[in-house]
Design a protein around this motif. Structure first.
Motif, PDB file in Angstrom:
ATOM      1  N   GLY A 241      -8.708   1.737  -1.872  1.00 13.21           N
ATOM      2  CA  GLY A 241      -8.787   3.138  -2.261  1.00 13.21           C
ATOM      3  C   GLY A 241      -7.415   3.753  -2.409  1.00 13.21           C
ATOM      4  O   GLY A 241      -6.397   3.174  -1.981  1.00 13.21           O
ATOM      5  N   ASP A 242      -7.365   4.922  -3.021  1.00  8.12           N
ATOM      6  CA  ASP A 242      -6.121   5.668  -3.210  1.00  8.12           C
ATOM      7  C   ASP A 242      -6.208   6.964  -2.413  1.00  8.12           C
ATOM      8  O   ASP A 242      -7.234   7.655  -2.449  1.00  8.12           O
ATOM      9  N   ILE A 243      -5.143   7.305  -1.699  1.00 11.43           N
ATOM     10  CA  ILE A 243      -5.103   8.541  -0.928  1.00 11.43           C
ATOM     11  C   ILE A 243      -3.820   9.287  -1.253  1.00 11.43           C
ATOM     12  O   ILE A 243      -2.867   8.716  -1.788  1.00 11.43           O
ATOM     13  N   ALA A 244      -3.807  10.569  -0.910  1.00 12.80           N
ATOM     14  CA  ALA A 244      -2.666  11.427  -1.221  1.00 12.80           C
ATOM     15  C   ALA A 244      -1.424  10.968  -0.468  1.00 12.80           C
ATOM     16  O   ALA A 244      -1.508  10.433   0.645  1.00 12.80           O
ATOM     17  N   GLU A 245      -0.284  11.194  -1.082  1.00 13.71           N
ATOM     18  CA  GLU A 245       0.973  10.744  -0.478  1.00 13.71           C
ATOM     19  C   GLU A 245       1.240  11.433   0.854  1.00 13.71           C
ATOM     20  O   GLU A 245       1.894  10.866   1.730  1.00 13.71           O
ATOM     21  N   THR A 246       0.740  12.659   1.051  1.00 10.01           N
ATOM     22  CA  THR A 246       0.956  13.367   2.313  1.00 10.01           C
ATOM     23  C   THR A 246       0.186  12.724   3.459  1.00 10.01           C
ATOM     24  O   THR A 246       0.540  12.889   4.621  1.00 10.01           O
ATOM     25  N   THR A 247      -0.875  12.022   3.139  1.00  7.60           N
ATOM     26  CA  THR A 247      -1.697  11.354   4.157  1.00  7.60           C
ATOM     27  C   THR A 247      -1.303   9.895   4.326  1.00  7.60           C
ATOM     28  O   THR A 247      -1.547   9.300   5.377  1.00  7.60           O
ATOM     29  N   LEU A 248      -0.691   9.320   3.313  1.00  5.24           N
ATOM     30  CA  LEU A 248      -0.369   7.893   3.331  1.00  5.24           C
ATOM     31  C   LEU A 248       0.517   7.527   4.520  1.00  5.24           C
ATOM     32  O   LEU A 248       0.373   6.444   5.096  1.00  5.24           O
ATOM     33  N   ALA A 249       1.423   8.441   4.895  1.00  2.00           N
ATOM     34  CA  ALA A 249       2.354   8.135   5.982  1.00  2.00           C
ATOM     35  C   ALA A 249       1.652   7.983   7.327  1.00  2.00           C
ATOM     36  O   ALA A 249       2.214   7.391   8.258  1.00  2.00           O
ATOM     37  N   LYS A 250       0.434   8.491   7.458  1.00  2.00           N
ATOM     38  CA  LYS A 250      -0.287   8.381   8.730  1.00  2.00           C
ATOM     39  C   LYS A 250      -0.873   6.993   8.947  1.00  2.00           C
ATOM     40  O   LYS A 250      -1.203   6.624  10.069  1.00  2.00           O
ATOM     41  N   LEU A 251      -1.048   6.250   7.876  1.00  2.00           N
ATOM     42  CA  LEU A 251      -1.732   4.958   7.974  1.00  2.00           C
ATOM     43  C   LEU A 251      -0.763   3.833   8.280  1.00  2.00           C
ATOM     44  O   LEU A 251       0.337   3.780   7.733  1.00  2.00           O
ATOM     45  N   LYS A 252      -1.200   2.927   9.144  1.00  2.00           N
ATOM     46  CA  LYS A 252      -0.411   1.756   9.518  1.00  2.00           C
ATOM     47  C   LYS A 252      -1.347   0.545   9.576  1.00  2.00           C
ATOM     48  O   LYS A 252      -2.515   0.666   9.948  1.00  2.00           O
ATOM     49  N   PRO A 253      -0.864  -0.642   9.201  1.00  2.00           N
ATOM     50  CA  PRO A 253      -1.698  -1.840   9.321  1.00  2.00           C
ATOM     51  C   PRO A 253      -2.190  -2.040  10.746  1.00  2.00           C
ATOM     52  O   PRO A 253      -1.437  -1.847  11.706  1.00  2.00           O
ATOM     53  N   GLY A 254      -3.453  -2.421  10.862  1.00  6.60           N
ATOM     54  CA  GLY A 254      -4.044  -2.663  12.181  1.00  6.60           C
ATOM     55  C   GLY A 254      -4.906  -1.531  12.695  1.00  6.60           C
ATOM     56  O   GLY A 254      -5.664  -1.721  13.652  1.00  6.60           O
ATOM     57  N   GLN A 255      -4.816  -0.330  12.102  1.00 10.75           N
ATOM     58  CA  GLN A 255      -5.640   0.781  12.559  1.00 10.75           C
ATOM     59  C   GLN A 255      -7.115   0.511  12.255  1.00 10.75           C
ATOM     60  O   GLN A 255      -7.467   0.034  11.185  1.00 10.75           O
ATOM     61  N   LEU A 274      -3.411  -3.306   4.462  1.00  5.58           N
ATOM     62  CA  LEU A 274      -2.273  -3.110   3.562  1.00  5.58           C
ATOM     63  C   LEU A 274      -2.116  -1.633   3.242  1.00  5.58           C
ATOM     64  O   LEU A 274      -3.089  -0.956   2.901  1.00  5.58           O
ATOM     65  N   VAL A 275      -0.890  -1.149   3.379  1.00  4.34           N
ATOM     66  CA  VAL A 275      -0.514   0.198   2.930  1.00  4.34           C
ATOM     67  C   VAL A 275       0.585   0.001   1.893  1.00  4.34           C
ATOM     68  O   VAL A 275       1.661  -0.519   2.212  1.00  4.34           O
ATOM     69  N   GLY A 286      -1.314   6.847  -3.210  1.00  2.51           N
ATOM     70  CA  GLY A 286      -0.894   5.550  -2.711  1.00  2.51           C
ATOM     71  C   GLY A 286      -2.096   4.661  -2.453  1.00  2.51           C
ATOM     72  O   GLY A 286      -3.178   5.138  -2.116  1.00  2.51           O
ATOM     73  N   ARG A 287      -1.907   3.358  -2.593  1.00  2.00           N
ATOM     74  CA  ARG A 287      -3.011   2.402  -2.468  1.00  2.00           C
ATOM     75  C   ARG A 287      -3.115   1.886  -1.040  1.00  2.00           C
ATOM     76  O   ARG A 287      -2.121   1.569  -0.396  1.00  2.00           O
ATOM     77  N   VAL A 288      -4.358   1.796  -0.572  1.00  2.00           N
ATOM     78  CA  VAL A 288      -4.650   1.310   0.777  1.00  2.00           C
ATOM     79  C   VAL A 288      -5.761   0.277   0.687  1.00  2.00           C
ATOM     80  O   VAL A 288      -6.699   0.434  -0.102  1.00  2.00           O
ATOM     81  N   ARG A 289      -5.651  -0.785   1.494  1.00  2.00           N
ATOM     82  CA  ARG A 289      -6.712  -1.791   1.571  1.00  2.00           C
ATOM     83  C   ARG A 289      -7.166  -1.941   3.015  1.00  2.00           C
ATOM     84  O   ARG A 289      -6.338  -2.109   3.910  1.00  2.00           O
ATOM     85  N   ILE A 290      -8.487  -1.890   3.203  1.00  2.00           N
ATOM     86  CA  ILE A 290      -9.098  -2.030   4.523  1.00  2.00           C
ATOM     87  C   ILE A 290      -9.903  -3.317   4.538  1.00  2.00           C
ATOM     88  O   ILE A 290     -10.846  -3.482   3.750  1.00  2.00           O
ATOM     89  N   ALA A 291      -9.537  -4.240   5.418  1.00  2.00           N
ATOM     90  CA  ALA A 291     -10.232  -5.525   5.524  1.00  2.00           C
ATOM     91  C   ALA A 291     -11.480  -5.358   6.380  1.00  2.00           C
ATOM     92  O   ALA A 291     -11.482  -4.637   7.383  1.00  2.00           O
TER      93      ALA A 291
END
Length: 389
Positions: A241-255, A274-275, A286-291
């Motif tokens: 999925g794609d999320i706003a750049e202001t929210t992208l910084a909150k995400l980290k691999p492993g969450q 993947l962030v 920004g692109r995010v992948r959730i396994a």
């Protein structure tokens, strides 16, 4: 007379004492009632900061399988879409009749080259013997010429015979090298034919799940165009999925994430894998992948929504609408004993229209539910409790 006057004065004072309290009560009754404001009670609770990721399910790694040999028709298909396959498993077979004919022809070429080498070796042996004989004859003729027994013509004949023997020996060696080259070429051709025969069985290099099959029996395989098979490597499916750049910084691999998939009646567990390190300049996303954890695999391309918990805290909570943000300061309007007190606070996490207050407010205190509701610090109000939801 004096007694009568004294009694009249006592009655007048008594009537005045009775009238004055009645007048004061009437005055207070006529005073205006303070304005009513809705208040909310601060309470302790847990708040989680969640990021919503919406998108589609995709394969983590999709392997495209095309034929490695062209011009052969498909004669057998061994798997269907959705089948689980192992690495090295045969997916389809091509018609190898023409390759078998080429293999037989190559076997004949190899046999011919080997016979040519054997013949060349025999010729070399014969030429070597002839050369040895002519060399000996030439040497004897030269010795006889020194004594005058042999003539110059005899010497020339012996010399010519020696040179002819050397030429025949060289020719035999060249024929041997030619035969060896033919044999090397034929064996290389055999390896090529054997490789093409092996590739007539289309195999998967990885294990996984067949997501798509375009192979058809009777079709001529081609290395260009659509692949014959698509394999989801190891069956791993992710939500992209794609999320706003202001929210992208909150995400980290492993969450950790809870995923809702279209058509599924229960949530699926997963984690951020993947962030993307860049943001699209056109849409600022920004692109995010959730396994996905476990073996559940929603169909590729179907819709999904992931809730990623980026923070969790427990503290004093009030409605987000009760907090005022102005000129870098954060404040709430506390109502105590009917009086309004504007108080600076330190905010924390926000979620579900609630905000955590880390400093400046205690649980149980009442705050104006909607900040800036025409009340100021020191105003007297009539608090009305916010209805529970």
């Amino acid at each position: 007379m004096t007694r009568i006057m004294t009694r009249l004065m006592h009655r007048s004072l008594l009537l005045l004492a009775l009238v004055l309290p009645l007048g004061a009560g009437a005055a207070r009754a006529n005073e205006p009632r303070p304005p009513s404001v809705t208040v909310a009670t601060a309470s302790r609770g847990e708040v989680r900061d969640l990021v919503i990721v919406t998108g589609s399910f995709v394969a983590r790694e999709e392997v495209l399988i095309s034929p490695e040999v062209e011009g052969l028709s498909i004669v057998e298909i061994l798997v269907e879409e959705g089948d689980q396959v192992a690495a090295g498993q045969v997916l389809a077979r091509l018609n190898r009749a023409m390759l078998d004919v080429q293999l037989a022809q190559n076997a004949a070429q190899i046999a011919r080259a080997e016979a040519s080498i054997a013949q060349s070796n025999a010729s070399i042996a014969e030429a070597t013997a002839n050369k040895s004989l002519t060399d000996q004859q030439l040497q004897r003729t030269r010795q006889l010429q020194t004594t005058g027994v042999a003539s110059n013509d005899q010497l020339d004949q012996r010399l010519s015979a020696s040179r002819a023997a050397n030429a025949r020996l060289d020719a035999a060696h060249h024929a041997l090298r030619l035969g060896e080259a033919d044999l090397t070429l034929a064996r290389a051709q055999r390896e090529d034919i054997a490789l093409r025969i092996a590739r007539s069985e289309i195999r998967t290099p990885v294990g996984g799940v067949v997501s798509r099959r375009t192979a058809r029996v009777g079709a001529v395989a081609a290395a260009v165009g659509d692949p014959l098979f698509r394999i989801i490597s190891e069956g791993a499916v992710e939500l992209e999925g794609d999320i706003a750049e202001t929210t992208l910084a909150k995400l980290k691999p492993g969450q950790k994430a809870a995923i809702d998939a279209a058509g599924w009646d229960r949530q699926l567990a997963g984690s951020v894998r993947l962030v993307a390190p860049e943001v699209n300049r056109a849409n600022r996303l920004g692109r995010v992948r959730i396994a996905l954890d476990g073996t559940d695999r929603p169909p590729l391309g179907s819709f999904g929504r992931g809730l990623v918990e980026v923070a969790r805290s427990e503290g004093v909570l009030v409605p987000l609408s009760a907090v005022m943000f102005a000129q870098g300061a954060v404040s709430v309007q506390v109502v105590k004993d009917g009086l309004v007190e504007t108080r600076t606070v330190v905010p924390g996490l926000r979620a579900d229209n609630r905000i955590e207050i880390r400093q400046g407010l205690q649980a149980g205190e009442q705050v104006v539910a909607v900040s800036g509701s025409f009340v100021r610090n020191g105003d007297r109000v009539t608090p009305i409790a916010l209805a529970a939801r």
